[in-house]
Design a protein around this motif. Structure first.
Motif, mmCIF file in Angstrom:
data_model
loop_
_atom_site.group_PDB
_atom_site.id
_atom_site.type_symbol
_atom_site.label_atom_id
_atom_site.label_comp_id
_atom_site.label_asym_id
_atom_site.label_seq_id
_atom_site.Cartn_x
_atom_site.Cartn_y
_atom_site.Cartn_z
ATOM 1 N N UNK A 124 40.316 35.946 47.577
ATOM 2 C CA UNK A 124 40.817 35.295 46.206
ATOM 3 C C UNK A 124 40.646 36.233 44.992
ATOM 4 N N UNK A 125 40.077 37.155 45.101
ATOM 5 C CA UNK A 125 39.857 37.819 43.734
ATOM 6 C C UNK A 125 41.456 39.475 43.199
ATOM 7 N N UNK A 126 41.186 39.169 42.079
ATOM 8 C CA UNK A 126 42.490 40.189 42.101
ATOM 9 C C UNK A 126 41.167 42.021 42.172
ATOM 10 N N UNK A 127 41.705 42.763 43.268
ATOM 11 C CA UNK A 127 40.822 43.688 42.964
ATOM 12 C C UNK A 127 41.436 44.845 42.020
ATOM 13 N N UNK A 128 42.856 45.353 42.160
ATOM 14 C CA UNK A 128 43.163 45.605 41.578
ATOM 15 C C UNK A 128 44.883 45.977 41.307
ATOM 16 N N UNK A 129 45.515 47.232 40.093
ATOM 17 C CA UNK A 129 47.448 45.926 39.947
ATOM 18 C C UNK A 129 47.886 47.870 39.120
ATOM 19 N N UNK A 130 49.224 47.147 39.524
ATOM 20 C CA UNK A 130 49.717 48.528 38.823
ATOM 21 C C UNK A 130 51.122 47.312 37.619
ATOM 22 N N UNK A 131 50.909 47.721 36.543
ATOM 23 C CA UNK A 131 52.073 47.000 35.739
ATOM 24 C C UNK A 131 53.327 48.144 35.517
ATOM 25 N N UNK A 132 54.409 47.381 35.195
ATOM 26 C CA UNK A 132 55.559 47.426 35.012
ATOM 27 C C UNK A 132 56.044 48.328 36.121
ATOM 28 N N UNK A 147 41.858 45.274 50.277
ATOM 29 C CA UNK A 147 42.485 43.696 49.861
ATOM 30 C C UNK A 147 43.304 42.696 51.275
ATOM 31 N N UNK A 148 43.452 41.991 51.201
ATOM 32 C CA UNK A 148 43.974 40.764 52.737
ATOM 33 C C UNK A 148 45.901 40.411 51.877
ATOM 34 N N UNK A 149 45.687 40.397 50.606
ATOM 35 C CA UNK A 149 47.099 39.802 49.660
ATOM 36 C C UNK A 149 47.430 40.598 49.353
ATOM 37 N N UNK A 150 48.841 40.753 49.071
ATOM 38 C CA UNK A 150 49.752 41.725 47.457
ATOM 39 C C UNK A 150 50.334 40.554 46.944
ATOM 40 N N UNK A 151 50.518 40.468 45.728
ATOM 41 C CA UNK A 151 50.869 39.913 45.253
ATOM 42 C C UNK A 151 52.200 40.814 44.290
ATOM 43 N N UNK A 152 53.317 40.712 44.603
ATOM 44 C CA UNK A 152 54.476 41.338 43.599
ATOM 45 C C UNK A 152 55.430 40.283 42.552
ATOM 46 N N UNK A 153 55.147 40.019 40.759
ATOM 47 C CA UNK A 153 55.811 39.450 40.394
ATOM 48 C C UNK A 153 56.688 40.298 38.651
ATOM 49 N N UNK A 154 57.558 40.410 38.496
ATOM 50 C CA UNK A 154 58.606 40.673 37.744
ATOM 51 C C UNK A 154 57.480 41.670 36.792
ATOM 52 N N UNK A 165 40.862 42.708 36.459
ATOM 53 C CA UNK A 165 40.431 41.923 37.166
ATOM 54 C C UNK A 165 39.645 41.438 37.950
ATOM 55 N N UNK A 166 39.239 40.687 38.744
ATOM 56 C CA UNK A 166 38.120 39.661 38.996
ATOM 57 C C UNK A 166 39.110 38.144 38.899
ATOM 58 N N UNK A 167 40.429 37.995 38.729
ATOM 59 C CA UNK A 167 40.668 36.913 38.387
ATOM 60 C C UNK A 167 40.779 35.656 39.297
ATOM 61 N N UNK A 168 40.020 34.864 39.996
ATOM 62 C CA UNK A 168 40.519 34.565 40.647
ATOM 63 C C UNK A 168 42.081 33.531 40.717
ATOM 64 N N UNK A 169 42.365 33.816 42.598
ATOM 65 C CA UNK A 169 43.816 33.598 42.712
ATOM 66 C C UNK A 169 43.070 33.124 44.485
ATOM 67 N N UNK A 170 44.345 31.718 44.354
ATOM 68 C CA UNK A 170 44.868 30.574 45.133
ATOM 69 C C UNK A 170 46.066 30.413 45.536
ATOM 70 N N UNK A 171 46.211 30.160 46.892
ATOM 71 C CA UNK A 171 47.939 29.929 47.213
ATOM 72 C C UNK A 171 47.601 28.747 48.171
#
Length: 174
Positions: A124-132, A147-154, A165-171
């Motif tokens: 549940x930690x952000x591994x990497x990301x792409x913005x906009x 990665x086990x999860x991928x989140x797409x947001x605006x 990177x490293x921010x905790x994520x729970x759902x």
């Protein structure tokens, strides 16, 4: 007499099997095809996705951001993703849930709106990301690690909520 009874039983058994193969099996196949076909049509609607809630948590345990998520956990839903969507609310997104940890790669084919794509580990930690990200791009956007999860947001969500990177994520599923 006993030989005739055995022959009759064998002939009746063969006839029964033949009947089942000719009459019942095609009916079963047709029902299965109809069911699968109607399910594919239903999956095009947003309400057919499982719903859930997700949070990003700071190191001190404070909530940095929350997201109402559509959970994408089947091959069809993962492939479809947010394609053809023309808008999303600010705190809305799609969470892709995979059965294992591995490097992932997404793209923006047929996606009309810029997204932040966030790769999240099993822990549940952000591994990497792409913005906009760029709408309609077919450029691969791979995770830097497994990665086990991928989140797409605006697009811009990560920056607006100061996620990194490293921010905790729970759902959880609703």
């Amino acid at each position: 007499m006993i030989g005739n009874q055995k022959t009759t039983i064998i002939v009746m058994s063969i006839a029964l099997v033949a009947f089942l193969l000719v009459k019942v099996l095609p009916t079963f196949k047709t029902k299965t095809k109809t069911h699968v076909s109607s399910k594919v049509k239903l999956n095009n609607a947003a309400e057919d996705y499982s719903q859930g809630s997700a949070w990003f948590i700071s190191e001190t345990g404070d909530t940095l951001a929350n997201v109402d998520v559509e959970i994408s956990d089947t091959d069809y839903k993962i492939t479809k993703g947010l394609m053809d969507r023309s808008q999303m609310r600010e705190n809305q997104g799609m969470l892709f849930v995979f059965n294992n940890m591995e490097k992932r790669s997404f793209w923006m084919k047929n996606t009309k709106i810029p997204l932040d794509i966030i790769y999240i580990t099993q822990e549940g930690l952000i591994d990497s990301y792409y913005q906009s990200t760029t709408p309609y791009s077919v450029e691969p956007l791979p995770s830097s690690g497994a990665a086990q999860y991928v989140l797409e947001v605006n697009g811009g969500y990560m920056e607006r909520h100061q996620l990194r990177k490293g921010t905790k994520f729970i759902y959880n599923r609703n």
